[in-house]
Motif scaffolding. Sequence first.
Motif, short mmCIF file in Angstrom:
data_model
loop_
_atom_site.label_atom_id
_atom_site.label_comp_id
_atom_site.label_asym_id
_atom_site.label_seq_id
_atom_site.Cartn_x
_atom_site.Cartn_y
_atom_site.Cartn_z
N TRP A 141 30.33 30.29 11.61
CA TRP A 141 30.01 29.92 10.23
C TRP A 141 28.50 29.91 10.03
N THR B 212 25.76 29.92 12.82
CA THR B 212 25.27 28.72 13.51
C THR B 212 25.31 28.86 15.04
N LYS C 187 27.26 16.77 19.29
CA LYS C 187 28.13 15.73 18.75
C LYS C 187 27.99 15.57 17.25
N ASP C 188 26.90 16.06 16.66
CA ASP C 188 26.70 15.95 15.22
C ASP C 188 27.43 17.04 14.42
N LEU C 189 28.00 18.02 15.12
CA LEU C 189 28.70 19.10 14.43
C LEU C 189 30.08 18.66 13.94
N SER C 190 30.59 19.36 12.93
CA SER C 190 31.89 19.02 12.35
C SER C 190 33.01 19.81 13.00
N GLN C 191 34.24 19.59 12.52
CA GLN C 191 35.39 20.32 13.03
C GLN C 191 35.29 21.82 12.75
N TRP C 192 34.50 22.21 11.78
CA TRP C 192 34.31 23.64 11.51
C TRP C 192 33.79 24.35 12.76
N SER C 193 32.93 23.69 13.49
CA SER C 193 32.36 24.30 14.67
C SER C 193 33.37 24.40 15.82
#
Length: 222
Positions: free
Chosen positions: A39, A42, A134-140
């Motif tokens: 996405w 990234t 750890k700051d990434l969302s489920q999208w990653s």
Amino acid sequence: MDVIEALKSRHSTRAYQPKAVDKETILKIMEGANSTPSWANTQPWEVFVAVGKTLDSIRSRYREHFTNQVPLNPDIPRPQQWPEAHQERTREMGAAHLKLLGIDRDDQEARAIMVERNLNFFGAPAVIFLCLDKDLSQWSLYDLGSFSQSIMLAAQHYGLNTIPAIMLVAYPDVIRTELKIPAHLNIAMGIALGYGDSDHIESKFITTRRPVAEFVRISGIE
């Protein structure tokens, strides 16, 4: 090997030859997987690979944890439940696996040995650990799934076998220490990598697939 052949011939390999995987081949696999889309470009994955003495040390500490009944504690928790249709496929797979190995469903000792094989990384000579900030969302996590498939298909191209498994990251404290993984990264998943042992009984276990017509709906064309 073309892509369709790689897709259809790939399966989760649960037994490996002791033959080492050289560094150059691992890097070629990663070079191929590096083309994976993500996405907004990234490219969220961070990769740590354990081989040789480092992997032996991780195995040893995993065995100690398992023997001492240390609870499994992956950074990304396992799901507690599945929708019924998904759960049924899981039950069918588990029953077929136990049947092949000649293990009774209620034989807890034999099933514990199966778990220990998982925690021994199936005897693979290399394990790839995939991490996310750890700051990434489920999208990653979606991107990481795509990246892991790319790794496994590239491995097929180079004559190697793989298995992605949550049990490979069951004790993240061990992995983090041995591989010096920074605290801001979640150790999301592991992929065992090596040359499959085609003579081992575990290599006879191939899971089934749903018919395409069961899950694909195409509208607007005959």
